[in-house]
Design a protein around this motif. Structure first.
Motif, PDB file in Angstrom:
ATOM      1  N   HIS A 196      63.673  43.347  65.282  1.00 36.31           N
ATOM      2  CA  HIS A 196      62.237  43.156  65.543  1.00 36.31           C
ATOM      3  C   HIS A 196      61.816  41.716  65.258  1.00 36.31           C
ATOM      4  O   HIS A 196      61.003  41.141  66.002  1.00 36.31           O
ATOM      5  N   LEU A 197      62.353  41.135  64.174  1.00 40.11           N
ATOM      6  CA  LEU A 197      62.015  39.747  63.866  1.00 40.11           C
ATOM      7  C   LEU A 197      62.531  38.800  64.943  1.00 40.11           C
ATOM      8  O   LEU A 197      61.840  37.841  65.330  1.00 40.11           O
ATOM      9  N   ARG A 198      63.718  39.057  65.459  1.00 34.40           N
ATOM     10  CA  ARG A 198      64.266  38.192  66.507  1.00 34.40           C
ATOM     11  C   ARG A 198      63.446  38.275  67.788  1.00 34.40           C
ATOM     12  O   ARG A 198      63.307  37.283  68.509  1.00 34.40           O
ATOM     13  N   LYS A 199      62.906  39.428  68.064  1.00 33.60           N
ATOM     14  CA  LYS A 199      62.048  39.562  69.249  1.00 33.60           C
ATOM     15  C   LYS A 199      60.792  38.711  69.102  1.00 33.60           C
ATOM     16  O   LYS A 199      60.258  38.201  70.092  1.00 33.60           O
ATOM     17  N   LYS A 200      60.326  38.533  67.877  1.00 36.22           N
ATOM     18  CA  LYS A 200      59.094  37.788  67.636  1.00 36.22           C
ATOM     19  C   LYS A 200      59.347  36.298  67.391  1.00 36.22           C
ATOM     20  O   LYS A 200      58.481  35.468  67.685  1.00 36.22           O
ATOM     21  N   LEU A 201      60.527  35.974  66.832  1.00 36.89           N
ATOM     22  CA  LEU A 201      60.819  34.589  66.445  1.00 36.89           C
ATOM     23  C   LEU A 201      61.820  33.899  67.362  1.00 36.89           C
ATOM     24  O   LEU A 201      61.998  32.682  67.267  1.00 36.89           O
ATOM     25  N   GLY A 202      62.484  34.666  68.203  1.00 36.92           N
ATOM     26  CA  GLY A 202      63.564  34.118  69.016  1.00 36.92           C
ATOM     27  C   GLY A 202      64.904  34.494  68.414  1.00 36.92           C
ATOM     28  O   GLY A 202      65.033  34.659  67.192  1.00 36.92           O
ATOM     29  N   ASN A 203      65.923  34.605  69.242  1.00 35.50           N
ATOM     30  CA  ASN A 203      67.226  35.102  68.796  1.00 35.50           C
ATOM     31  C   ASN A 203      67.972  34.139  67.877  1.00 35.50           C
ATOM     32  O   ASN A 203      68.876  34.556  67.140  1.00 35.50           O
ATOM     33  N   GLU A 204      67.627  32.862  67.898  1.00 33.70           N
ATOM     34  CA  GLU A 204      68.414  31.870  67.157  1.00 33.70           C
ATOM     35  C   GLU A 204      67.896  31.595  65.756  1.00 33.70           C
ATOM     36  O   GLU A 204      68.573  30.938  64.965  1.00 33.70           O
ATOM     37  N   PHE A 205      66.700  32.072  65.426  1.00 33.73           N
ATOM     38  CA  PHE A 205      66.119  31.712  64.130  1.00 33.73           C
ATOM     39  C   PHE A 205      66.894  32.350  62.977  1.00 33.73           C
ATOM     40  O   PHE A 205      67.190  31.701  61.970  1.00 33.73           O
ATOM     41  N   ILE A 206      67.214  33.638  63.097  1.00 32.04           N
ATOM     42  CA  ILE A 206      67.995  34.333  62.071  1.00 32.04           C
ATOM     43  C   ILE A 206      69.426  34.454  62.580  1.00 32.04           C
ATOM     44  O   ILE A 206      69.676  35.045  63.624  1.00 32.04           O
ATOM     45  N   LYS A 207      70.353  33.894  61.841  1.00 38.91           N
ATOM     46  CA  LYS A 207      71.751  33.882  62.267  1.00 38.91           C
ATOM     47  C   LYS A 207      72.539  34.972  61.552  1.00 38.91           C
ATOM     48  O   LYS A 207      72.346  35.209  60.355  1.00 38.91           O
ATOM     49  N   THR A 208      73.407  35.633  62.295  1.00 35.13           N
ATOM     50  CA  THR A 208      74.298  36.634  61.715  1.00 35.13           C
ATOM     51  C   THR A 208      75.590  35.961  61.250  1.00 35.13           C
ATOM     52  O   THR A 208      76.211  35.223  62.012  1.00 35.13           O
ATOM     53  N   ILE A 209      75.958  36.190  60.008  1.00 33.70           N
ATOM     54  CA  ILE A 209      77.238  35.715  59.480  1.00 33.70           C
ATOM     55  C   ILE A 209      78.144  36.939  59.421  1.00 33.70           C
ATOM     56  O   ILE A 209      77.992  37.796  58.554  1.00 33.70           O
ATOM     57  N   ARG A 210      79.055  37.030  60.363  1.00 38.45           N
ATOM     58  CA  ARG A 210      79.840  38.242  60.533  1.00 38.45           C
ATOM     59  C   ARG A 210      80.554  38.663  59.246  1.00 38.45           C
ATOM     60  O   ARG A 210      81.209  37.860  58.590  1.00 38.45           O
ATOM     61  N   GLY A 211      80.406  39.940  58.931  1.00 36.28           N
ATOM     62  CA  GLY A 211      81.068  40.489  57.756  1.00 36.28           C
ATOM     63  C   GLY A 211      80.430  40.140  56.433  1.00 36.28           C
ATOM     64  O   GLY A 211      80.895  40.582  55.382  1.00 36.28           O
ATOM     65  N   VAL A 212      79.346  39.332  56.486  1.00 37.17           N
ATOM     66  CA  VAL A 212      78.703  38.907  55.229  1.00 37.17           C
ATOM     67  C   VAL A 212      77.235  39.277  55.213  1.00 37.17           C
ATOM     68  O   VAL A 212      76.785  40.019  54.342  1.00 37.17           O
ATOM     69  N   GLY A 213      76.447  38.765  56.149  1.00 33.67           N
ATOM     70  CA  GLY A 213      75.012  39.034  56.143  1.00 33.67           C
ATOM     71  C   GLY A 213      74.266  38.160  57.125  1.00 33.67           C
ATOM     72  O   GLY A 213      74.717  37.950  58.253  1.00 33.67           O
ATOM     73  N   TYR A 214      73.143  37.597  56.668  1.00 36.14           N
ATOM     74  CA  TYR A 214      72.274  36.828  57.544  1.00 36.14           C
ATOM     75  C   TYR A 214      71.776  35.570  56.824  1.00 36.14           C
ATOM     76  O   TYR A 214      71.746  35.524  55.591  1.00 36.14           O
ATOM     77  N   LYS A 215      71.347  34.596  57.620  1.00 34.39           N
ATOM     78  CA  LYS A 215      70.732  33.431  57.010  1.00 34.39           C
ATOM     79  C   LYS A 215      69.799  32.742  57.998  1.00 34.39           C
ATOM     80  O   LYS A 215      69.898  32.920  59.216  1.00 34.39           O
ATOM     81  N   VAL A 216      68.885  31.966  57.439  1.00 37.19           N
ATOM     82  CA  VAL A 216      68.034  31.052  58.204  1.00 37.19           C
ATOM     83  C   VAL A 216      68.478  29.648  57.838  1.00 37.19           C
ATOM     84  O   VAL A 216      68.624  29.329  56.652  1.00 37.19           O
ATOM     85  N   SER A 217      68.719  28.834  58.821  1.00 36.90           N
ATOM     86  CA  SER A 217      69.197  27.481  58.552  1.00 36.90           C
ATOM     87  C   SER A 217      68.094  26.631  57.945  1.00 36.90           C
ATOM     88  O   SER A 217      66.930  26.719  58.331  1.00 36.90           O
ATOM     89  N   ALA A 218      68.456  25.795  56.963  1.00 35.18           N
ATOM     90  CA  ALA A 218      67.494  24.881  56.342  1.00 35.18           C
ATOM     91  C   ALA A 218      67.282  23.703  57.273  1.00 35.18           C
ATOM     92  O   ALA A 218      68.219  23.198  57.894  1.00 35.18           O
ATOM     93  N   GLN A 219      66.023  23.237  57.360  1.00 36.82           N
ATOM     94  CA  GLN A 219      65.710  22.067  58.198  1.00 36.82           C
ATOM     95  C   GLN A 219      64.835  21.117  57.401  1.00 36.82           C
ATOM     96  O   GLN A 219      64.013  21.569  56.635  1.00 36.82           O
TER      97      GLN A 219
END
Length: 219
Positions: A196-219
């Motif tokens: 749901h968040l990706r639908k609202k923020l775009g697919n690239e904002f939250i990244k999937t780290i396979r086998g571990v979890g998720y992250k948002v890149s620092a800018q």
């Protein structure tokens, strides 16, 4: 953000739980020092809110026992004792902050936000990453200047990811920060919130780290 509240005053505890849940925290509550020590051993919270006056032991004793094994867990003391000596004793025993009763919930929330910023990679209450802005005081999220409508769980999840921008958040860590004891959690609930968040923020904002979890890149 998961908080363990140790408070034997049930009306006060219920009031605090309601306010903290409304502000985007996952809250677990116990009433005794014994229950607090057991919980800290089996499920470490992000922040401990500890009343000094407990029915079975003094909160300072709980704090001293905790600091023998954990020097880092943020601890906010609640107490009806507001003398300078009591404050000094609490802080010298390892507390990070001290709040005397009675207090306003807004002050408690402000102090919790300070402790949160110590834990995360972002040091302000207004977090901006790319075109996404998240205000942890007013609980407002905007994308390119336009307000976003998020559910409470979506907001809590996005807040945890953005406060820890650049860090990978594991599935279990995120689930603990979203749900309190007793809440029914579907096996795919986290993935649904991410979707749901990706639908609202775009697919690239939250990244999937396979086998571990998720992250948002620092800018």
């Amino acid at each position: 953000m998961q908080i363990l509240l140790v408070e034997d005053d049930r009306p006060l505890a219920a009031s605090l739980q309601k306010a903290l849940v409304k502000s985007g925290y996952a809250i677990n509550h116990v009433e005794t020092g014994k229950a607090a020590l057991h919980t800290l051993q089996v499920e470490k919270p992000d922040i401990l809110v500890l009343d000094i006056g407990l029915p079975d032991t003094d909160g300072i004793s709980i704090l001293k026992a905790l600091r023998k094994t954990d020097k880092e867990l943020p601890v906010l003391l609640l107490t009806a004792r507001d003398s300078v000596e009591d404050k000094v004793q609490g802080l010298d025993s390892g507390a990070d902050d001290y709040l005397a009763k009675p207090f306003e919930v807004t002050e408690l929330l402000a102090r919790l936000r300070v402790l949160e910023r110590r834990l995360g990679t972002v040091k302000t209450s207004a977090i901006k990453i790319g075109g996404v802005n998240l205000d942890t005081v007013d609980h407002v999220v905007t994308l390119e200047g336009k307000d976003l409508e998020l559910s409470r769980k979506e907001y809590m999840l996005l807040k945890s990811l953005m406060e820890n921008a650049g860090r990978v958040q594991t599935r279990s860590t995120l689930e603990n920060r979203l749900y309190s004891w007793g809440e029914e959690v579907a096996s795919n609930a986290l993935e649904v919130h991410i979707h749901h968040l990706r639908k609202k923020l775009g697919n690239e904002f939250i990244k999937t780290i396979r086998g571990v979890g998720y992250k948002v890149s620092a800018q």
